[in-house]
Design a protein around this motif. Sequence first.
Motif, PDB file in Angstrom:
ATOM      1  N   CYS A  92       0.820  -1.214   0.000  1.00  9.52           N
ATOM      2  CA  CYS A  92       0.000   0.000   0.000  1.00  9.52           C
ATOM      3  C   CYS A  92       0.855   1.266   0.000  1.00  9.52           C
ATOM      4  N   GLY A  93       2.164   1.098  -0.102  1.00 10.65           N
ATOM      5  CA  GLY A  93       3.049   2.259  -0.181  1.00 10.65           C
ATOM      6  C   GLY A  93       3.269   2.967   1.140  1.00 10.65           C
ATOM      7  N   ALA A  94       2.957   2.291   2.259  1.00  7.54           N
ATOM      8  CA  ALA A  94       3.129   2.926   3.570  1.00  7.54           C
ATOM      9  C   ALA A  94       4.616   3.099   3.882  1.00  7.54           C
ATOM     10  N   GLU A  95       4.929   4.190   4.572  1.00  6.78           N
ATOM     11  CA  GLU A  95       6.313   4.486   4.920  1.00  6.78           C
ATOM     12  C   GLU A  95       6.476   4.560   6.439  1.00  6.78           C
ATOM     13  N   HIS A 117      -5.672   6.062   7.075  1.00  5.64           N
ATOM     14  CA  HIS A 117      -4.329   6.277   6.549  1.00  5.64           C
ATOM     15  C   HIS A 117      -3.371   5.335   7.270  1.00  5.64           C
ATOM     16  N   ARG A 121      -0.167   7.022   3.882  1.00  3.53           N
ATOM     17  CA  ARG A 121      -0.914   6.719   2.663  1.00  3.53           C
ATOM     18  C   ARG A 121      -2.385   6.487   2.972  1.00  3.53           C
ATOM     19  N   SER A 122      -3.255   6.987   2.108  1.00  5.57           N
ATOM     20  CA  SER A 122      -4.681   6.726   2.255  1.00  5.57           C
ATOM     21  C   SER A 122      -4.954   5.278   1.867  1.00  5.57           C
ATOM     22  N   VAL A 123      -5.643   4.551   2.734  1.00  8.08           N
ATOM     23  CA  VAL A 123      -5.918   3.128   2.488  1.00  8.08           C
ATOM     24  C   VAL A 123      -7.368   2.823   2.861  1.00  8.08           C
TER      25      VAL A 123
END
Length: 595
Positions: A92-95, A117, A121-123
């Motif tokens: 999900c591209g989370a950092e 989020h 990232r918005s999820v």
Amino acid sequence: MLSELRITNLGVIAEADLELHPGFTVVTGETGAGKTMVVSSLQLLTGQRADSSQVRNTADEDISEARVEGRFYVDGLPDELAHQTSELLAGCGAETDDDESIIALRTIRSDGRSRAHLGGRSVPAGILAEFSRPLLTIHGQHDQLRLLSSAQQREALDQYGGDEISELYTVYRKLWEQWKVCSRELRERQSQGRERAREVAQLRESVAEINQVNLSSGEDRQLQEEIRRLMDVDELRDIASRAYFLVSGDVSFLSGDGLSSLPDHSSPAAISSLGESRDVLHGSSDAVLEESAEQLDEVLSILEELSSGLHSYLEALDADPVVLEEKLARQASIKNIIRKYGVDADDVLRWKNDAEKRIAELDTSETTLDQLQKEVDRLAGELHEAAHTLTLARKKYARTLQKLVTSVLHTLAMDKATFTIDISPLDGAATSGSTEHFSEYGADSVTFLLAANNGSIPQPISKAASGGELSRVMLALEVVLAQKDYGRTLIFDEVDSGIGGSTALEIGRCLSRLSRTHQVFAVTHLPQVAAFADSHLTVTKDNSTQVAVTTVTHLDDDERILELSRMLAGIGDTETGKAHAKELWETAKKLKTAD
């Protein structure tokens, strides 16, 4: 582990910024102060449904959003869960932050809309739930009710069985799905046998009818051309014979009428005239005339081929009426079959090919059914064996689990209680032994039983356990199961309801033990439980303003004594109350040290 929790405009809480620690943390406060809102905030981080009623009422119309933010550390998870979490975050591209923590955020608007989020990232809320599932487990009163479900009891036992149960279940489930598909196909073939047989008979009759005509591709068009030629044979012969004569000079196919109709039958034939012209030109030494002679060679070659073709055509012309009748009869047969099965001969042949494929699909021969029945029987045998193996494994782990849970119950002031697990065949499977009564989870019905006192007959916990006893059974299970999943955050929302006295002291002691391997977070109204906490939060509500304001405060040691005193007797800053609170706190410390 959850290290920080920030709540804004959720329910009665205007703003709370909580720093959470490893070990055992309790949340206390007066009834109605908003303790449950702390748990509700955690539930939102697990992806539970949000609605506008959770947004705090306020006189400030600009405030129209509630927020819950949690900071998680995922180190310390078992390798498999750590890998799954890592893949989820990457997907999900989370950092992560600089300290390797992950921020989870949930917002709720006053119109009921919510957003989630993860790692900036918005999820979807479902992703948030998938992320928090291995990290947070929330237990409340509804979880005790859920524990009464046989399915949940089976799930708890399978969880305790770990990888062995999981692997056996995977084998069973694969066989069960294959058996279901094969059994369904057999039933469909058997129940629809007559209908399929009727369809096959009709298709075979149609295919036989087409085969009888012995139709070939394009035959309808070819036959139409041949019939037209037979019907116009005199006219065609006259035209072709005159053309043949003019090209070749041969009168063998001309009748008297044909000769008289020619404009000048004494004129030389085309081949003869052009041949003489070519010979003349070949006698010249001029290059241009020689080239013309070569061109005439090519023309003569074409004319000779044309003459030969006309000769063959005239020889093949047949005026036999018998042949015409035969072809007309053949055409009638072909038109009849085309009218039934297509628009032309090629379309009929395509229909026949499709019909033959359908016949193969609908083949209901005894041989096919026998083969299918044998496959169902084979799968049923393997399914029985896999179910039996799964049952044996469940019984093995049930024997261990019931001993451990009973042992924990004895520490929770239920020293005469006996916890047992009954594993019996599912309804129907017990009497018939048929796989038809198996479920996707096996052939077992799992029931948790409790004998609360000596001499008591073990009964399902839904009948044998009171509210307080059910809380202790659930807690004992959690303590035992927690040994299999080190590192999670466990949240208990007043699971000590209906408990008091020395039993409450044992509940606190048990939660304290559990916090050695897990981060434990408990909302409680019992001072005996709160005394065992490593960290103490209190929730207070101020009704003096237009809109009630709830705050969450981290207590130091002196403040903890006052809060314990209030919880003990409803009085806080009195010497007697503080003396009792100190005594309780010292007792808890000694018990923690002894453990």
